[in-house]
Design a protein around this motif. Sequence first.
Motif, PDB file in Angstrom:
ATOM      1  N   TYR A 128       0.833  -1.206   0.000  1.00  0.00           N
ATOM      2  CA  TYR A 128       0.000   0.000   0.000  1.00  0.00           C
ATOM      3  C   TYR A 128       0.871   1.262   0.000  1.00  0.00           C
ATOM      4  N   LEU A 485      -4.050  -5.485   3.486  1.00  0.00           N
ATOM      5  CA  LEU A 485      -4.396  -4.858   2.204  1.00  0.00           C
ATOM      6  C   LEU A 485      -5.819  -4.310   2.229  1.00  0.00           C
ATOM      7  N   PHE A 489      -6.500  -0.249   1.818  1.00  0.00           N
ATOM      8  CA  PHE A 489      -7.098   0.285   0.595  1.00  0.00           C
ATOM      9  C   PHE A 489      -8.556   0.703   0.763  1.00  0.00           C
TER      10      PHE A 489
END
Length: 735
Positions: A128, A485, A489
């Motif tokens: 990220y 993740l 996100f």
Amino acid sequence: MDTIYYVIYAVLLVLSIFGLKVGVSNDAANFLNSSLGCRAGSFYTVLIVASVGVLLGASFSSGMMEVARSGVYNPSMFTFHEVMLLFLAVMISNVILLDVYNTLGLPTSTTISLVFALLGSALGMAVYSSSYHPDAALADYINTSNAFLIVAAIFISVVIAFSLGCTVMWFARLLFSFRYKESYRYIGPLWCGAALTAISYFAVFKGLKDSSMISPEIRELLNTDLLILLPLSFVFWVIVMAFLQYVCRVNTLRVAVLSGSCALALAFAGNDLVNFIGVFMAAQTSMDLAQSWTGGDVSGMMMDGLAKGAIQANPVYLIVAGLIMVAALFFSKNARKVTETELKLSSSNTGKERFGSSLAARVLVRYALNTSRWLERVTPRPVAEFVGKRFAPLSPEEETGANYDLVRGSVNLTTAALLISIATSWHLPLSTTYVTFMVAMGSSLADRAWGRDSAVYRITGVLTVTGGWFLTAIGACTASFLVALVLAFFGTWAVWGMILLAAGLLVRSTFLTHGDKREYKMLDVSKDAQVHEYGAAAAGRLGRMVGIYNAMVKALLVEDRDALKRLRKKARSIKQDIKLVKENEVLPSLPTISKELADRGQLVFRITELSLSTCECLLALVKASYNHIDNNHTGLNEAQAKDLLALTGKIGRFYPHLIDMLKAGNYAGINSLLEGAEQLTEDFAECITRHLTQNAMDESGMRTGILYLTLLNETRAMVSNAFALIERIKELYEG
């Protein structure tokens, strides 16, 4: 500071508390098993001794908190926002993963769970972060050298611990033999003195040396004068053990084993505490740094400060953590399940094996047998005879009922303690789970606890457990990577979603997962109450089987596929229940039956076998009926249905009366009912003959005919077994 960070902080606190409970359930095997296996004390005595070690270790813990803070990743590459999400991903994936392993009764490494969860989460956050920092490489985010050292030390310790446990146990048994009491009279103080010296070294250097509550002067003394302190410690313990053994008549082997359990518990709490609260403590430090930040938006603050200085743990947190672990030690059923796994694998007692067979285990045993035969051929006969006498097993009359004796218990604890302490003095982190488990497995192999008949299953168990550790590494890394993740996100909504998911899974695993709650105990055929209870249970199962049979016939005639599927599941459940009773209650009791009760023991065994045969016939009937309807074949014709209903009606009239008689203990009229069974068998034979004389040559008629013949034949076998079962139960009640 955004409210979401306070929410994450609170969630980390709650998950840390749950992690303490789950972690103790998993790691209890490390410091309980050797004492429990050799019966160094009662269960609660061992728990109390271990609890003292846990409380001391937790109170003195500095613990290695830098592992959670900067041991695997480089915090200077992450922002405050990313670090908080990283910690949340670690805890959500880690606690749930550990709970799954404990529910399955498999010991795993909390160190591995933490290290690989941190690694996976850091990689996820690095992916990220690199999306808006294209100049940074993924390797810059990971503390590669330190992470590799931790992982390598953990996995190499498997081979070393197993080999050393096997070697030390072989020489210990050669020294003492299984009848160790005579030899122990002369060399007991030396043996226990050496063991307690190793345990003291372990407790100080693994448990207390790095504690914040130890002064720098004492720490320096321990480091510089080690070669003087160890011999002095040995002399001191030899004198103490000699006094206890010769003057106070104390069994000093029990003292050594219980002391080892306390030392391992102390080290577990003092050093492995980071595995459970290290992430929360690192998050607390991060929150403190954020609250003192004056450079603007706190979410973008780089976390260089997280890698500076030492974390000074609040003593209140440590004491509370110790109390939670002690409570989990006493009340966690999963802790007992995990200890049972290792005790089963290291026990020399026969009985039901915890694991099945595997190809790898069969190959290893085959090669081991060939190697053993070769060694027998090349070893001089006098040497072989001497070794054989030292390893001669105890006779059944000499057995104490323990999984193993105090000699092996002391070897397990001393070897594990020494290995961990040496590695710690070299600054090599080890997993206490790995070391203690593999030492126990090595010592059980050297002690010939794995006989030819059990070796395949024991090795399969070891491979399953160690394989589970590797799967833990993969699972923890993958799960935390994906969770990180998602959190990174998708932002705040993902945080709330993951928190709710974790809460739901924890509630389900804690409160809603019931499983098989039945506890089996070995049947004592000398007690009439237990025997009659066993007979009543067999009669009850027979009643359920008759009910399933009647329902099956009705479902078949109306071609109710769903009903047949449910009945098949019920029949399988009864069969599994009978098999578990046989393996856990009946078979373990047979070797203990006296000659006077041999006939009663034989009746119990025959009842079990007849129950199983009856259920197998029933299951064959239900499967045949279900498969026929599931394949959309034509059902029974009118004549076949009429005959089958008539026979079913006769069966239905017999069994309620028979079972009621057995339960009431009133057998008036039972002989006439049993005589009716012969007529029922003739009725089945007549139906089979009548069907075979009919001509049904088309394909559908042939398939239906095959089903009908199967039903008649299996029902006749079921009835025959059932009536034989009733006669045996009657004999058991009358005897």
